[in-house]
Design a protein around this motif. Sequence first.
Motif, PDB file in Angstrom:
ATOM      1  N   PRO A 193       0.784  -1.664  -0.040  1.00 38.97           N
ATOM      2  CA  PRO A 193      -0.162   0.217   0.000  1.00 38.97           C
ATOM      3  C   PRO A 193       1.508   1.128  -0.367  1.00 38.97           C
ATOM      4  O   PRO A 193       0.330   1.984  -0.882  1.00 38.97           O
ATOM      5  CB  PRO A 193      -0.763  -0.327   0.952  1.00 38.97           C
ATOM      6  N   ALA A 194       2.246   1.624   1.244  1.00 39.45           N
ATOM      7  CA  ALA A 194       2.822   2.420   0.581  1.00 39.45           C
ATOM      8  C   ALA A 194       3.921   2.591  -0.059  1.00 39.45           C
ATOM      9  O   ALA A 194       3.386   3.491  -0.724  1.00 39.45           O
ATOM     10  CB  ALA A 194       3.930   2.419   1.842  1.00 39.45           C
ATOM     11  N   VAL A 195       4.003   1.567  -0.973  1.00 40.11           N
ATOM     12  CA  VAL A 195       4.761   1.422  -2.445  1.00 40.11           C
ATOM     13  C   VAL A 195       3.506   2.222  -3.678  1.00 40.11           C
ATOM     14  O   VAL A 195       4.089   3.144  -4.631  1.00 40.11           O
ATOM     15  CB  VAL A 195       5.625   0.837  -2.807  1.00 40.11           C
ATOM     16  N   ALA A 196       2.579   1.500  -3.579  1.00 35.42           N
ATOM     17  CA  ALA A 196       1.652   2.658  -4.323  1.00 35.42           C
ATOM     18  C   ALA A 196       0.754   3.803  -4.390  1.00 35.42           C
ATOM     19  O   ALA A 196       1.114   4.402  -5.257  1.00 35.42           O
ATOM     20  CB  ALA A 196       0.012   1.740  -3.644  1.00 35.42           C
ATOM     21  N   ASP A 197       0.851   3.955  -3.317  1.00 34.60           N
ATOM     22  CA  ASP A 197       1.339   5.841  -2.377  1.00 34.60           C
ATOM     23  C   ASP A 197       2.123   6.576  -3.363  1.00 34.60           C
ATOM     24  O   ASP A 197       1.677   7.518  -3.493  1.00 34.60           O
ATOM     25  CB  ASP A 197       0.569   5.924  -0.676  1.00 34.60           C
ATOM     26  N   PHE A 198       3.424   5.610  -2.847  1.00 35.10           N
ATOM     27  CA  PHE A 198       4.285   6.608  -3.722  1.00 35.10           C
ATOM     28  C   PHE A 198       4.001   6.494  -4.517  1.00 35.10           C
ATOM     29  O   PHE A 198       4.475   8.133  -5.165  1.00 35.10           O
ATOM     30  CB  PHE A 198       5.576   5.673  -3.179  1.00 35.10           C
TER      31      PHE A 198
END
Lengths: 208, 208
Positions: A193-198
Amino acid sequence: MTRIITINREFGSGGRELGKRLADALGVPCYDHEIIEMIAKENGFDERYVANVSEKSIEAAYPLTIGHRFAMPTIQVMDQPIRVAVAQRQILENFARKGDCVIVGRCADVILKEYHPLRIFVYASMDAKVARCQERAPEGEDLSRKELERRIRQIERNRSQFREMYTDTKWGAKESYDLCINTSGREIKTLVPAVADFVDCWFGKEAE
Amino acid sequence: MTRIITINREFGSGGRELGKRLADALGVPCYDHEIIEMIAKENGFDERYVANVSEKSIEAAYPLTIGHRFAMPTIQVMDQPIRVAVAQRQILENFARKGDCVIVGRCADVILKEYHPLRIFVYASMDAKVARCQERAPEGEDLSRKELERRIRQIERNRSQFREMYTDTKWGAKESYDLCINTSGREIKTLVPAVADFVDCWFGKEAE
């Protein structure tokens, strides 16, 4: 603006899994083994041979012994890795033109640099990579830690060498990437999820 | 679990700004210059001197000329960087015990490793660092590009040397960090929401 995310990774770091899960999270295709299949199909090569051009040593990428009296003419043999490289570039360009995607390996970050991809590098400690390889080993394969380490180093050396065909920016050096993620001791899915937000931040969707 | 985020950064990469904005986004304190102020206050040192212990060369960290006939006894002079290091460790430990925080620089990632911090490294191309330094130059300062590059390299060399006091893991090598972010050509504030999400994922708040 087309959002292209390229994943380069150390062997056993979970980079391929991260690529697949990231593509799912973003709702875009992930190109990984598909690239090899297409290069092989379009050129009449064996898939293992195409894979070897990047994963094995340059010498092993030649399917016929050069200098063998009854082998193909040398010029034709020498030509094959170049045909793979040309096909690879064309296939990657086609993927990029189709739209947003995640591409794992194959020097896509360099080949597609005019598309300004988000260039991710995934890495881990040797302990973590060995543990991941052991977990995922095919049934019956029982390599010692030392053998696994040797294999990991060999594959990484070859990826690095393969990259030199395209660029003088170094494989694995943080300067060659936008985001480097250490997965040691992490479950890949917890990071997605964090990489997708990135990705969203990088391409401006959530820019403040 | 206490969430400690440490930021190490190349000079001019925007790492300090990222740290401050990230702390704001997370609603936690950011410790940066406060550390220097506290070390200085508690030890009766000048703040510039304390800053020098990490930013300038080791030699420059000695406030009095060693060997000067009328200077402080050598042993006392030699002792001062050690007093700074001891004070720094105690202050960082105190911050960590207080709760979640972002800490910029000062080898906090190494000193507080038992708290399992999320270790971020922020970097950028030399062009991007020079541009950022020029934008932020105090009025009247007009260094040439060459002078700026020399200053950036000098400060980074000293940060690297300072780190060697605490650890043999290398300053700036991706293996020493969990997440490395290339800020070249990026506005720091556009990256902050994603880094804040990364913090949540890393510490498990949003784990699937």
